[in-house]
Design an enzyme around this catalytic site. Structure first.
Site, PDB file in Angstrom:
ATOM      1  N   ASN A   1       6.890  -3.470  10.302  1.00  0.00           N
ATOM      2  CA  ASN A   1       5.870  -3.685   9.283  1.00  0.00           C
ATOM      3  C   ASN A   1       6.556  -4.206   8.020  1.00  0.00           C
ATOM      4  O   ASN A   1       7.245  -3.464   7.336  1.00  0.00           O
ATOM      5  CB  ASN A   1       5.149  -2.344   9.009  1.00  0.00           C
ATOM      6  CG  ASN A   1       4.137  -2.448   7.890  1.00  0.00           C
ATOM      7  OD1 ASN A   1       3.849  -3.540   7.382  1.00  0.00           O
ATOM      8  ND2 ASN A   1       3.582  -1.313   7.489  1.00  0.00           N
TER       9      ASN A   1
ATOM     10  N   LYS B   1       5.241  -5.170   5.337  1.00  0.00           N
ATOM     11  CA  LYS B   1       4.496  -4.821   4.111  1.00  0.00           C
ATOM     12  C   LYS B   1       4.384  -6.053   3.194  1.00  0.00           C
ATOM     13  O   LYS B   1       4.259  -7.162   3.691  1.00  0.00           O
ATOM     14  CB  LYS B   1       5.137  -3.605   3.425  1.00  0.00           C
ATOM     15  CG  LYS B   1       5.239  -2.422   4.400  1.00  0.00           C
ATOM     16  CD  LYS B   1       5.593  -1.112   3.753  1.00  0.00           C
ATOM     17  CE  LYS B   1       5.675  -0.027   4.826  1.00  0.00           C
ATOM     18  NZ  LYS B   1       6.009   1.301   4.273  1.00  0.00           N
TER      19      LYS B   1
ATOM     20  N   HIS C   1      -2.966   2.595   7.732  1.00  0.00           N
ATOM     21  CA  HIS C   1      -1.625   2.961   7.268  1.00  0.00           C
ATOM     22  C   HIS C   1      -1.769   3.890   6.049  1.00  0.00           C
ATOM     23  O   HIS C   1      -2.705   3.741   5.265  1.00  0.00           O
ATOM     24  CB  HIS C   1      -0.848   1.694   6.886  1.00  0.00           C
ATOM     25  CG  HIS C   1       0.589   1.969   6.597  1.00  0.00           C
ATOM     26  ND1 HIS C   1       1.009   2.445   5.377  1.00  0.00           N
ATOM     27  CD2 HIS C   1       1.692   1.884   7.372  1.00  0.00           C
ATOM     28  CE1 HIS C   1       2.326   2.621   5.412  1.00  0.00           C
ATOM     29  NE2 HIS C   1       2.763   2.296   6.616  1.00  0.00           N
TER      30      HIS C   1
ATOM     31  N   GLU D   1       2.835   8.968  11.659  1.00  0.00           N
ATOM     32  CA  GLU D   1       3.729   8.719  10.524  1.00  0.00           C
ATOM     33  C   GLU D   1       3.499   9.780   9.452  1.00  0.00           C
ATOM     34  O   GLU D   1       2.586   9.641   8.626  1.00  0.00           O
ATOM     35  CB  GLU D   1       3.428   7.338   9.919  1.00  0.00           C
ATOM     36  CG  GLU D   1       3.667   6.188  10.857  1.00  0.00           C
ATOM     37  CD  GLU D   1       3.954   4.909  10.088  1.00  0.00           C
ATOM     38  OE1 GLU D   1       5.043   4.356  10.259  1.00  0.00           O
ATOM     39  OE2 GLU D   1       3.107   4.482   9.283  1.00  0.00           O
TER      40      GLU D   1
ATOM     41  N   GLY E   1       9.267   0.378   8.810  1.00  0.00           N
ATOM     42  CA  GLY E   1       9.025  -0.322   7.547  1.00  0.00           C
ATOM     43  C   GLY E   1      10.317  -0.917   7.028  1.00  0.00           C
ATOM     44  O   GLY E   1      10.778  -1.972   7.485  1.00  0.00           O
ATOM     45  N   GLY E   2      10.961  -0.208   6.095  1.00  0.00           N
ATOM     46  CA  GLY E   2      12.150  -0.706   5.407  1.00  0.00           C
ATOM     47  C   GLY E   2      13.195  -1.338   6.309  1.00  0.00           C
ATOM     48  O   GLY E   2      13.664  -2.461   6.046  1.00  0.00           O
TER      49      GLY E   2
HETATM   50  P1  PGA Z   1       9.619   3.229   6.640  1.00  0.00           P
HETATM   51  O1  PGA Z   1       8.063   2.850   6.695  1.00  0.00           O
HETATM   52  O2  PGA Z   1      10.197   2.906   7.978  1.00  0.00           O
HETATM   53  O3  PGA Z   1      10.169   2.387   5.536  1.00  0.00           O
HETATM   54  O4  PGA Z   1       9.672   4.686   6.347  1.00  0.00           O
HETATM   55  C1  PGA Z   1       7.303   3.165   7.804  1.00  0.00           C
HETATM   56  C2  PGA Z   1       5.896   2.706   7.567  1.00  0.00           C
HETATM   57  O5  PGA Z   1       5.450   2.745   6.415  1.00  0.00           O
HETATM   58  O6  PGA Z   1       5.199   2.308   8.509  1.00  0.00           O
END
Ligand code: PGA
Length: 258
Positions: free
Chosen positions: A8, A10, A96, A168, A237-238
């Site tokens: 993702n 974002k 989300h 999540e 995400g990150g």
């Molecule tokens: P993260 O984000 O891997 O940066 O913790 C996960 C997400 O928001 O789906």
């Protein structure tokens, strides 16, 4: 069941950066039977990336939207409908925690979005998870029950394996600043709870509904989460914004899915 690795992005990368990044991912990833890889760029980049994939015949990498409207069409300024996404994306992230907590999406909105996706042959990735406060107050199961059952309530029994759930915990998402790492035991317990809920409601069919884990997943801890019983993949995400991290996670998924 396949193992899913979904990145993702974002609100990162413009169209050119998305295109270059996808190109690099495609060059790095080798054959990966049993693993479905998807990336979720911004709406702006979806169409160019879809064309790019078609042109280069990037098989086995799928496109995912980050959000979708609750309605088919109409006077809804700024929204993008599932009808418009149809044929461009195969997956769509729905509900989300950033949508729920920053933009005020309710379970009712999320349910409508899941239904819109199904109607348009897009696989929704329904995100559920408790906040730190809810966890502290022992409300995790109530929150998961509400979010899961409400989210899938318009999905027909024979379609329950055509949606994906992503567990999540909000307190584990890296961008929240104070993210903690969820322990594999806690993930196992909550994923089991989600699976039981689905099976109680939908019966045997729900055994094939993929359940992903997301929350500060990176190349180092991916193997640990992917081997949690009941976890069928990862929503990242990150770490999905970093080429080496993302491609290494796919490699881990390949090994685990064998
Ligand atoms: P993260 O984000 O891997 O940066 O913790 C996960 C997400 O928001 O789906």
């Amino acid at each position: 069941m396949k193992t899913y690795v979904v990145g993702n992005w974002k609100m990162h990368f413009d169209i050119n950066q998305s295109s270059v990044y996808l190109h690099k991912i495609c060059r790095r990833l080798t054959a990966r039977r049993g693993v479905a890889v998807a990336v979720a760029p911004s709406f702006m980049a979806l169409q160019p990336l879809a064309l790019q994939m078609a042109r280069h015949q990037h098989q086995g990498i799928y496109l995912c939207a980050q959000n979708v409207a609750t309605k088919d069409e109409g006077a809804y300024t700024g929204e993008v409908s599932a009808q418009q996404l149809r044929g461009v994306v195969q997956y769509c992230i729905v509900g989300h925690s950033e949508r729920r907590h920053i933009f005020g999406e309710t379970n009712k909105d999320v349910r409508a979005k899941v239904a819109q996706c199904r109607k348009n042959r897009i696989t929704p990735i329904l995100c559920v998870g408790e906040t730190a406060g809810e966890r502290d107050f022992g409300e995790t199961r109530d929150v998961l029950r509400d979010q899961v059952l409400s989210g899938v309530s318009e999905v027909a029994k024979d379609e329950i394996d055509k949606i994906i759930i992503a567990y999540e915990p909000v307190w584990a998402i890296s961008s929240t600043g104070e993210a903690q790492l969820a322990s594999p035991d806690e993930v196992a317990k909550n994923v089991r709870f989600i699976r039981d809920l689905l099976e109680q409601t939908y019966g045997e069919e729900a055994k094939s509904t993929p359940i992903l884990y997301g929350g500060s997943v990176n190349a180092t801890n991916a193997g640990g989460y992917l081997t949690v019983p009941g976890v069928n993949g990862l929503l990242i995400g990150g770490a999905s914004l970093i080429l080496d991290e993302f491609c290494d996670i796919v490699e881990v998924a390949k090994r685990v899915s064998k």
